[in-house]
Design an enzyme around this catalytic site. Structure first.
Site, PDB file in Angstrom:
ATOM      1  N   ASP A  22       0.930  -1.235  -0.100  1.00 27.32           N
ATOM      2  CA  ASP A  22       0.021  -0.155   0.133  1.00 27.32           C
ATOM      3  C   ASP A  22       0.856   1.123  -0.097  1.00 27.32           C
ATOM      4  OD1 ASP A  22      -2.494   1.463   0.378  1.00 27.32           O
ATOM      5  OD2 ASP A  22      -1.548   1.866   2.410  1.00 27.32           O
ATOM      6  N   ALA A  23       1.806   1.211   0.940  1.00 26.11           N
ATOM      7  CA  ALA A  23       2.876   2.522   0.966  1.00 26.11           C
ATOM      8  C   ALA A  23       3.760   2.328  -0.248  1.00 26.11           C
ATOM      9  CB  ALA A  23       3.694   2.417   1.983  1.00 26.11           C
TER      10      ALA A  23
END
Length: 131
Positions: A22-23
């Site tokens: 996600d990051a």
């Protein structure tokens, strides 16, 4: 310089890989939008939000299907099938599961230091107008 976890990504829980993925995706999208020349922060935020939402990520994973190796498909499948215990209010269950598979794949590739592969896959999605 990145600080990589010492564990083997092949043995990490898929939701941990998704957390990192996600990051990774968020950073890639932000860099992509800045490189497009967008300078208004409201526009940057709006466009980034449209790309990183679960529905978009689910669509991206489906678009990548024919480009992924068997290993990459397996990792995405593990992420897709992982039970997180919740679904965001703005996503359908199937979208959320597919988006988790997408994020899991990105986290896995990142931890294996396959950044060129990440750039190749995301470049295909974002630069080919498939978003």
């Amino acid at each position: 310089m990145w600080i990589y976890p010492t564990g083997n990504p092949r043995e990490m829980p898929p939701l941990v890989l998704a957390y990192l993925g996600d990051a990774v995706f968020e950073l890639y999208v932000r860099l992509y939008l800045v490189n497009k020349g967008i300078t208004k922060t409201n526009s940057l935020h709006r466009e980034a939000a449209s790309l990183v939402k679960a529905a978009s990520q689910a669509h991206f994973l489906q678009k990548l299907d024919g480009l992924l190796s068997d290993e990459e498909k397996d990792v995405a499948r593990r992420g897709r099938n992982a039970k997180s215990g919740h679904v965001p209010k703005n996503a359908q269950v199937t979208e959320y599961r597919l988006s988790t598979g997408f994020e899991t794949l990105l986290g896995y590739l990142f931890l294996l230091e396959r950044e060129e592969r990440i750039t190749e896959l995301l470049g295909h999605l974002l630069n080919e107008g498939n978003s």
